[in-house]
Design an enzyme around this catalytic site. Sequence first.
Site, PDB file in Angstrom:
ATOM      1  N   CYS A 197      34.560  40.665  17.754  1.00  0.00           N
ATOM      2  CA  CYS A 197      35.221  39.814  18.748  1.00  0.00           C
ATOM      3  C   CYS A 197      36.005  40.663  19.761  1.00  0.00           C
ATOM      4  O   CYS A 197      35.387  41.304  20.592  1.00  0.00           O
ATOM      5  CB  CYS A 197      36.065  38.752  18.037  1.00  0.00           C
ATOM      6  SG  CYS A 197      36.251  37.283  19.069  1.00  0.00           S
TER       7      CYS A 197
ATOM      8  N   HIS B 233      32.254  36.275  14.486  1.00  0.00           N
ATOM      9  CA  HIS B 233      32.954  36.795  13.299  1.00  0.00           C
ATOM     10  C   HIS B 233      32.049  36.771  12.074  1.00  0.00           C
ATOM     11  O   HIS B 233      32.065  35.806  11.309  1.00  0.00           O
ATOM     12  CB  HIS B 233      34.193  35.935  13.004  1.00  0.00           C
ATOM     13  CG  HIS B 233      35.260  36.068  14.030  1.00  0.00           C
ATOM     14  ND1 HIS B 233      36.331  36.925  13.880  1.00  0.00           N
ATOM     15  CD2 HIS B 233      35.422  35.464  15.225  1.00  0.00           C
ATOM     16  CE1 HIS B 233      37.112  36.834  14.949  1.00  0.00           C
ATOM     17  NE2 HIS B 233      36.586  35.957  15.777  1.00  0.00           N
TER      18      HIS B 233
ATOM     19  N   GLU C  15      32.391  38.261   9.381  1.00  0.00           N
ATOM     20  CA  GLU C  15      33.149  38.329   8.119  1.00  0.00           C
ATOM     21  C   GLU C  15      33.319  36.961   7.458  1.00  0.00           C
ATOM     22  O   GLU C  15      33.417  36.861   6.241  1.00  0.00           O
ATOM     23  CB  GLU C  15      34.518  38.989   8.350  1.00  0.00           C
ATOM     24  CG  GLU C  15      35.546  38.210   9.164  1.00  0.00           C
ATOM     25  CD  GLU C  15      35.440  38.379  10.679  1.00  0.00           C
ATOM     26  OE1 GLU C  15      34.344  38.748  11.157  1.00  0.00           O
ATOM     27  OE2 GLU C  15      36.437  38.131  11.388  1.00  0.00           O
TER      28      GLU C  15
HETATM   29  N1  GLN Z   1      41.214  37.469  22.479  1.00  0.00           N
HETATM   30  C1  GLN Z   1      39.804  37.469  22.589  1.00  0.00           C
HETATM   31  C2  GLN Z   1      39.257  36.156  23.107  1.00  0.00           C
HETATM   32  O1  GLN Z   1      39.925  35.158  23.070  1.00  0.00           O
HETATM   33  C3  GLN Z   1      39.152  37.828  21.261  1.00  0.00           C
HETATM   34  C4  GLN Z   1      39.392  36.793  20.210  1.00  0.00           C
HETATM   35  C5  GLN Z   1      39.125  37.316  18.817  1.00  0.00           C
HETATM   36  O2  GLN Z   1      39.077  38.524  18.579  1.00  0.00           O
HETATM   37  N2  GLN Z   1      38.999  36.409  17.872  1.00  0.00           N
HETATM   38  O3  GLN Z   1      38.137  36.108  23.528  1.00  0.00           O
END
Ligand code: GLN
Length: 538
Positions: free
Chosen positions: A384, A510, A512
């Site tokens: 992310c 994600h 994970e």
């Molecule tokens: N802050 C970033 C976004 O909103 C990444 C979010 C995250 O790592 N879950 O896109």
Amino acid sequence: MNQTKYIFVTGGVTSSLGKGIIAASLAKLLQARGYRTTIQKFDPYLNVDPGTLNPYEHGECYVTDDGAETDLDLGHYERFLNVPTSQANNVTTGRIYLSVIEKERRGEFLGKTVQVVPHITNEIKERMQLLGNSGDYDIVITEIGGTVGDIESLPYIESVRQLVWDLGESNAIVIHLTLVPYLAAAGELKTKPTQHSVKTLMESGIKADILVCRTEHELSQEIRNKLALFCNVKKEAVIQSIDASTIYEVPNLMLEEGLDTVALKKLDLPKKAAPDMKNWNTFLSRIKNPKHTVNIGLIGKYVEMQDCYKSILEAFIHAGAANETKVNVVSIHSEYITAANINEKLKGLDAILVAPGFGERGIEGKIEAVRHARENKLPFFGICLGMQMAVIEYSRNVLGYSEANSTEMNEGTSHPVVNLMEEQKNVTDKGGTMRLGAWKCDIKEGSLAHKIYGQTSISERHRHRYEYNSSYVDVLQKAGLNASGINPNTGLVEIVEIEDHPFFIGVQYHPEYKSTVANPHPIFVNFVAAAVKAKRSK
Ligand code: GLN
């Protein structure tokens, strides 16, 4: 369909006793005996979901396929049971009240005074039976967050009392988890806190059927007898839960103590077959007897609190087992990484993972870490925000866009290589408004991602507002940053990778969240394998 059976898990004496792990372990055993089991958690706070909480408050926010932002215990449920959860598996007091108040505004209680009893308790009871009434489960385990005696837990406890009364004692039982502390000065285990906690539960009209006692030392028969007598439970229903070296050991410990058989007996259910724990035990023995060890740096900003990256840490355990490797996760605070100290900071690491996150703090250190991994051919995995940092790093240091940034960090940047998603531009509310849950992704043939997944169409879970800016995808692609995974409907880039590198992958989603004991996530598995290889070739 037979009557669905309910098991409620309450906690006493202190918080953090591991109710989630006990609930998940019991569910695992029941599932392994052939019962269709699910677990749900009711949390007593007023946030509608934990999505608006700082991870320092309650640890990681877990995300389900249907896009619910939930308590991290749902992660344990999925990791243990290998069955996806959903919004129905996590309810907060905030959600209960919101729903009751919305009904009141719609006039659904017209003419009535709306009260905690019966309106809030009825809403709780309805939600407690939602999954049970779906017909998909034989047994529903409900974990009640918080500690018995707290003001905020009362409506839940009252709802449990009513449900046990409504459904009958053989259809709904209560497991109470307590602490039996050891007083070193006296050299004794103490039962009094448990007695008091059970008494508090009884004041609310609930009789514990089973006691699960967290302890650092073995409970003697004498202590067990005393607990049974004073807490009014059968001797066989005093279950010891001794500290374990890994949470994955707990199902076996509960099996030895007979937690599942006592619960089945109380619920008037047959034991069926002995639990089939073959695969689970193979996994356990792999964790315990690793053939290799690797050091993987986890570059993030919430490193002080382990729970903030819970699913990532667990995914490493699953992937470690798959590789017969012990993964030492070395937490590195990105805020303190600079170009001058990067070699020192990442010394001895066989691979690095750049973590998800929000906001500006620590991002320059993350970018520096990506550069180090890219230039030194150190296996790299960005999740992310970590993927977004890889895009920024490539733009700055390979393309020479020195100002490249995400508009999350610098709105006026001349190269907004990561920017707010179109559909987010008019969003002002913060709760539940990110791009959440499962989305499809098409994978380019022949890419690293293709090799890892072994297929060209996948679905993964998301939680973000910003994206890799599509106006930069071509120029970065030509410069060597391969956009190897794309959302088929929106064109959004989901995966980036570098070909001329032993292992360099960044993902917008994600992975994970989907790693379980039965199904370790393939990116984590391949990443750990790359770390083992990197270590060998040093
Ligand atoms: N802050 C970033 C976004 O909103 C990444 C979010 C995250 O790592 N879950 O896109």
